[in-house]
Design an enzyme around this catalytic site. Structure first.
Site, PDB file in Angstrom:
ATOM      1  CG  ASP A 154      -3.490   4.523  -3.518  1.00 20.83           C
ATOM      2  OD1 ASP A 154      -2.842   4.317  -2.462  1.00 20.83           O
ATOM      3  OD2 ASP A 154      -3.476   5.599  -4.130  1.00 20.83           O
ATOM      4  CG  HIS A 156      -2.224   0.731   0.993  1.00 25.27           C
ATOM      5  ND1 HIS A 156      -2.381   1.701   0.034  1.00 25.27           N
ATOM      6  CD2 HIS A 156      -3.427   0.634   1.608  1.00 25.27           C
ATOM      7  CE1 HIS A 156      -3.605   2.173   0.071  1.00 25.27           C
ATOM      8  NE2 HIS A 156      -4.273   1.538   1.009  1.00 25.27           N
TER       9      HIS A 156
END
Length: 417
Positions: A391, A387
């Site tokens: 995303d 992450h």
């Protein structure tokens, strides 16, 4: 004359290796290119062959010792110019019959059966005493057990196919593992795998997204083409190349998933090639050989590369260079029946794709006549990602692209249909 056995270079980034097992004892005869010992490195386990025929005069490095590349491991006496070796021919006739006897053959099989092989044999009801080992020194490998199990199933199914269904409902006969109650030294490769996984989890912000994919059309195409494909290309057509092809195609349009974070430099490298690692289950543990430039290959090229690399892993012939350079990884956990898995992103990558088991399920289908329910071949795809760079929306877009390619199933031209 004494011939030195040294630790060869096993890859450009490998500087040392650990002797895990000697396959010959001092005083034993060895032929040129015959496997002499097993060596483990940070990247791969491999066999070191004898550079010459002769007698193993002395072992310089004991098992579990680590030495640098170029270090002397042993000395082979090839018998040339050594007076002590002159007595060997007189002793040969007495030893030759013993070497030809079949009695010593079972010993290596019994000695070199790994716990994994024993467990696999127990799960499949295979009697190891009836299995002929194809490994070094007659060792029974996992592939030997699987082949014996498949042969037994085929023999049982042929005379009475109707009886196969009830047999499948029976619980497997499980035998207690010989490892129960033992404390053993962790194998080097297991430690390397563990260190890499812990490092990845500690350094990355990992999470996973999942999509469901209808691969009914793909499976029908494969069924139509597999016989002619195998005859033409020389390899079996499994579903795996289709997933690799779809994953590589989608990576070209989604660079954030095919990248590396350079933490020390504060930069991101977006790769211009798709080097896809394929997780392979082996007797010694999980290994990930790499299909280089997978994005430039067709289905046949991917199938051949996958089969070749997987074969090298299982035959313990893979090289460190063939295990390095991956920009993205695929793990087919569904091959063992798992619906999906939250796989761990490897170090120096930002994503890994997990393929779940293909199962027949009722699904809602939109047709020209309206909405209907049909039995479809369905599977789950899991994308675990870092992450810090990727995303959730990026992951979803990538998975949706892979799903669209697989469900469209536009592979007729490549399959010759």
């Amino acid at each position: 004359m004494a011939v030195s056995v040294t630790l060869p270079a096993l890859g450009e980034s490998v500087t040392e290796g650990t002797v895990t097992r000697w396959l010959k004892a001092e005083g034993e005869r060895v032929e040129a290119d015959e496997p002499l010992l097993d060596v483990s490195t940070d990247k791969v386990d491999t066999e070191i062959p004898s550079p010459a025929a002769g007698v193993l005069a002395s072992i310089k490095v004991a098992e579990d010792e680590t030495v640098e590349v170029g270090a002397e491991l042993a000395v082979i006496d090839d018998g040339s110019g050594a007076p002590a070796a002159e007595s060997a021919p007189a002793a040969e006739p007495a030893q030759a019959p013993a070497a030809e006897e079949s009695a010593p053959e079972p010993a290596p099989q019994a000695t070199h059966v790994t716990p994994l092989v024993r467990k696999l044999a127990a799960e499949n009801g295979v009697d190891l005493s009836t299995v002929k080992g194809t490994g070094v020194g007659g060792r029974i490998r996992k592939q030997d057990v699987i082949a014996a199990a498949e042969a037994a199933k085929a023999a049982a199914a042929a005379p009475a196919p109707a009886a196969a269904a009830p047999a499948a409902k029976k619980a497997p006969s499980l035998e207690a593992s010989p490892l129960r109650g033992q404390t053993v030294k962790m194998p080097r490769i297991r430690k390397v795998i563990g260190d890499n996984m812990v490092k990845a989890l500690h350094e990355q912000a990992q999470l996973s997204s999942v999509v469901e994919v209808d691969i009914t059309r793909l499976m029908k195409l494969r069924a139509q083409a597999k016989d002619s494909f195998a005859a033409r290309e020389g390899v079996k057509l499994s579903p795996m190349p289709f997933f690799v092809k779809a994953a590589a195609q989608a990576l070209k349009a989604h660079p954030a998933v095919n990248a590396r974070i350079n933490v020390d430099e504060g930069t991101i490298t977006y790769f211009d090639t798709e080097n896809i690692g394929i997780a392979v289950d082996s007797e010694k543990g999980l290994m990930t050989p790499v299909i280089k430039h997978a994005g430039d290959l067709n289905i046949a090229g991917i199938a051949k590369a996958t089969a070749e690399l997987a074969g090298k892993v299982r035959a313990n012939k893979i090289t460190p260079d063939e295990l390095s350079g991956a920009t993205f990884t695929i793990s087919n956990t569904g091959s063992r029946g798992a619906l999906f898995d939250t796989i761990i992103v490897p170090p120096n990558q930002v994503a890994i794709l997990g393929i779940g088991a293909t199962v027949k399920r009722p699904a809602v289908i939109e047709t020209a006549e309206g909405t209907v329910i049909g039995v479809r071949d369905m599977t789950y795809l899991t994308l675990s990602y870092d992450h810090r760079l990727v995303d959730g929306a990026d992951a979803a877009r990538y998975l949706t692209a892979v799903k669209a390619i697989l469900e469209a199933g536009e592979f007729e031209v490549e399959l010759g249909l």
